[in-house]
Enzyme design. Sequence first.
Site, PDB file in Angstrom:
ATOM      1  N   HIS A 106     -25.834   2.706  18.318  1.00  0.00           N
ATOM      2  CA  HIS A 106     -24.748   2.932  17.355  1.00  0.00           C
ATOM      3  C   HIS A 106     -23.479   3.510  17.962  1.00  0.00           C
ATOM      4  O   HIS A 106     -22.503   3.728  17.240  1.00  0.00           O
ATOM      5  CB  HIS A 106     -25.211   3.836  16.200  1.00  0.00           C
ATOM      6  CG  HIS A 106     -25.372   5.283  16.596  1.00  0.00           C
ATOM      7  ND1 HIS A 106     -26.499   5.761  17.185  1.00  0.00           N
ATOM      8  CD2 HIS A 106     -24.533   6.331  16.484  1.00  0.00           C
ATOM      9  CE1 HIS A 106     -26.367   7.054  17.411  1.00  0.00           C
ATOM     10  NE2 HIS A 106     -25.171   7.436  17.005  1.00  0.00           N
TER      11      HIS A 106
HETATM   12  C1  UD1 Z   1     -21.544   9.329  13.071  1.00  0.00           C
HETATM   13  C2  UD1 Z   1     -21.055  10.334  14.103  1.00  0.00           C
HETATM   14  C3  UD1 Z   1     -21.845  10.172  15.395  1.00  0.00           C
HETATM   15  C4  UD1 Z   1     -23.336  10.216  15.130  1.00  0.00           C
HETATM   16  C5  UD1 Z   1     -23.720   9.223  14.046  1.00  0.00           C
HETATM   17  C6  UD1 Z   1     -25.167   9.424  13.712  1.00  0.00           C
HETATM   18  C7  UD1 Z   1     -18.691  10.915  13.990  1.00  0.00           C
HETATM   19  C8  UD1 Z   1     -17.351  10.713  14.606  1.00  0.00           C
HETATM   20  N1  UD1 Z   1     -19.662  10.113  14.448  1.00  0.00           N
HETATM   21  O1  UD1 Z   1     -21.242   8.025  13.561  1.00  0.00           O
HETATM   22  O2  UD1 Z   1     -21.520  11.225  16.282  1.00  0.00           O
HETATM   23  O3  UD1 Z   1     -24.019   9.932  16.321  1.00  0.00           O
HETATM   24  O4  UD1 Z   1     -22.924   9.462  12.866  1.00  0.00           O
HETATM   25  O5  UD1 Z   1     -25.707   8.387  12.979  1.00  0.00           O
HETATM   26  O6  UD1 Z   1     -18.832  11.764  13.151  1.00  0.00           O
HETATM   27  N2  UD1 Z   1     -21.924   3.578   7.047  1.00  0.00           N
HETATM   28  C9  UD1 Z   1     -22.686   3.053   6.034  1.00  0.00           C
HETATM   29  N3  UD1 Z   1     -23.498   3.893   5.338  1.00  0.00           N
HETATM   30  C10 UD1 Z   1     -23.562   5.230   5.556  1.00  0.00           C
HETATM   31  C11 UD1 Z   1     -22.771   5.752   6.594  1.00  0.00           C
HETATM   32  C12 UD1 Z   1     -21.964   4.918   7.334  1.00  0.00           C
HETATM   33  O7  UD1 Z   1     -22.659   1.860   5.770  1.00  0.00           O
HETATM   34  O8  UD1 Z   1     -24.332   5.948   4.874  1.00  0.00           O
HETATM   35  C13 UD1 Z   1     -21.077   2.648   7.857  1.00  0.00           C
HETATM   36  C14 UD1 Z   1     -19.648   2.518   7.360  1.00  0.00           C
HETATM   37  O9  UD1 Z   1     -19.249   1.203   7.559  1.00  0.00           O
HETATM   38  C15 UD1 Z   1     -18.890   3.420   8.320  1.00  0.00           C
HETATM   39  C16 UD1 Z   1     -19.679   3.280   9.606  1.00  0.00           C
HETATM   40  O10 UD1 Z   1     -21.032   3.146   9.206  1.00  0.00           O
HETATM   41  O11 UD1 Z   1     -17.560   3.062   8.456  1.00  0.00           O
HETATM   42  C17 UD1 Z   1     -19.544   4.465  10.534  1.00  0.00           C
HETATM   43  O12 UD1 Z   1     -19.875   5.688   9.867  1.00  0.00           O
HETATM   44  P1  UD1 Z   1     -19.277   7.079  10.384  1.00  0.00           P
HETATM   45  O13 UD1 Z   1     -19.862   8.196   9.640  1.00  0.00           O
HETATM   46  O14 UD1 Z   1     -17.777   7.010  10.433  1.00  0.00           O
HETATM   47  O15 UD1 Z   1     -19.698   7.153  11.892  1.00  0.00           O
HETATM   48  P2  UD1 Z   1     -21.083   6.806  12.585  1.00  0.00           P
HETATM   49  O16 UD1 Z   1     -20.893   5.620  13.457  1.00  0.00           O
HETATM   50  O17 UD1 Z   1     -22.158   6.780  11.558  1.00  0.00           O
HETATM   51  N1  UDP Z   2     -33.546   8.528  13.004  1.00  0.00           N
HETATM   52  C1  UDP Z   2     -34.288   8.147  11.883  1.00  0.00           C
HETATM   53  N2  UDP Z   2     -34.340   6.824  11.552  1.00  0.00           N
HETATM   54  C2  UDP Z   2     -33.724   5.846  12.268  1.00  0.00           C
HETATM   55  C3  UDP Z   2     -32.987   6.247  13.429  1.00  0.00           C
HETATM   56  C4  UDP Z   2     -32.911   7.592  13.740  1.00  0.00           C
HETATM   57  O1  UDP Z   2     -34.878   8.996  11.212  1.00  0.00           O
HETATM   58  O2  UDP Z   2     -33.807   4.673  11.894  1.00  0.00           O
HETATM   59  C5  UDP Z   2     -33.432   9.967  13.323  1.00  0.00           C
HETATM   60  C6  UDP Z   2     -33.814  10.354  14.741  1.00  0.00           C
HETATM   61  O3  UDP Z   2     -35.169  10.570  14.896  1.00  0.00           O
HETATM   62  C7  UDP Z   2     -33.011  11.628  14.926  1.00  0.00           C
HETATM   63  C8  UDP Z   2     -31.751  11.355  14.150  1.00  0.00           C
HETATM   64  O4  UDP Z   2     -32.052  10.318  13.245  1.00  0.00           O
HETATM   65  O5  UDP Z   2     -33.684  12.733  14.366  1.00  0.00           O
HETATM   66  C9  UDP Z   2     -30.642  10.972  15.132  1.00  0.00           C
HETATM   67  O6  UDP Z   2     -29.635  10.346  14.501  1.00  0.00           O
HETATM   68  P1  UDP Z   2     -28.630   9.359  15.231  1.00  0.00           P
HETATM   69  O7  UDP Z   2     -29.260   8.660  16.359  1.00  0.00           O
HETATM   70  O8  UDP Z   2     -28.052   8.543  14.138  1.00  0.00           O
HETATM   71  O9  UDP Z   2     -27.495  10.371  15.723  1.00  0.00           O
HETATM   72  P2  UDP Z   2     -27.134  11.079  17.103  1.00  0.00           P
HETATM   73  O10 UDP Z   2     -28.255  11.984  17.462  1.00  0.00           O
HETATM   74  O11 UDP Z   2     -26.872  10.014  18.108  1.00  0.00           O
HETATM   75  O12 UDP Z   2     -25.874  11.825  16.785  1.00  0.00           O
END
Ligand code: UD1
Ligand code: UDP
Length: 359
Positions: free
Chosen positions: A205
Amino acid sequence: MSDLLLHVTGARPNFPKAAPVLAALDDRGFAQRLVHTGQHYDDNMSAVFFRELHLPSPDVNLGVGSGSHAEQTAAIMVALEKEMLAAQPSLVIVYGDVNSTLAAALVTSKLGIPIAHVEAGLRSGDWTMPEEVNRVVTDRLSDRLYATSADAVAHLGSEGVPVDRIRLVGNPMIDTLLKHRDAFDGSRVRAALGLGETYAVATLHRPANVDSPESLGALTAAMSQVADQIDLVLPVHPRGAANLERSGLLAHPRIHPVEPVGYTEFLGLVDRSAFVVTDSGGIQEETTVLGVPCLTLRPNTERPVTITDGTNQLVTPADLPARASAALAAGRPVTWPVPPLWDGHAGERIAGDIATFLA
Ligand code: UD1
Ligand code: UDP
């Protein structure tokens, strides 16, 4: 008036970090308020964690949703400022390195309220990562800095953070893992996909990997070569879903894309896997504790302790297929190191320090 502690969470990785801190502070009798910014909002990115980790329901959900960095961060700031002016907390506790963390730190600091940062001091040294900006600014504004590893303490010291603000407490995400380990169960997903005993898990991601067609092209070629060797379960983060679909990767017969899965199912899958391919931060830590080889598709990591004291290695798309073959041939390690203090008691250490600080 008794102290009110206000926790700010918003994105998937916040929830397993916050759960043990909330529980330990509850045991000490603190009044607490849990704010969910709404950064993540799909059931399988948010609510499932509240159900499975027995987190209290948020007292308020700010419902900010998605947007550009500026839109999202600003929306959280505006809503949080109102929330904090009404709640008048004695301390605000923020988690990790997401936009919700940064927005909360900025608002709290300007209101003159002390901030505690859980997972302070991690540094990738890579300023192209949005998280690196969030980490550095949040730490600079924090009054209590809770580090998961000695290298994080060293970073904070070298940046001039007074040592009496820093505590090496261990890893609250690992508290959650150890607490729920008996419930880990990936069997539903494995049965639905018809997977045998030998499979691997992948998650992708990071913007650097999934946002650009060039990086996705290299990744698709590399992951396809891994899938030629072993079935790969791929819970698809919503950020990369459309681009991964377009890349053609999901059409490989041994790549099994699924919606994001809940915590106990996900770690159940990881726990029984041959290895994991990921660019996640938290998953590098979880695989280290579970003894699962982790191939991290990134040029750097803010969690080098998972390499020196764990099962993690950094890989490029070019060397991923060979590293995956080697991991498969070597099998799961029988013994492996785990970082100091990743013992299930980080939340209690944090709560103890907060009690001392507020006294
Ligand atoms: C965010 C965090 C990242 C973290 C990740 C964990 C920031 C800058 N980034 O990234 O550090 O590793 O979360 O998962 O805060 N979306 C959905 N449904 C949701 C949430 C998001 O469809 O419930 C989609 C939307 O299109 C959105 C995109 O995901 O624009 C990105 O979501 P966003 O929260 O901006 O950043 P992440 O890539 O999820
Ligand atoms: N995780 C989960 N389901 C998934 C993918 C991740 O429960 O399908 C959990 C994972 O075990 C960890 C957390 O989500 O506890 C990490 O989230 P993510 O990788 O989105 O974020 P990051 O740690 O990179 O910020």
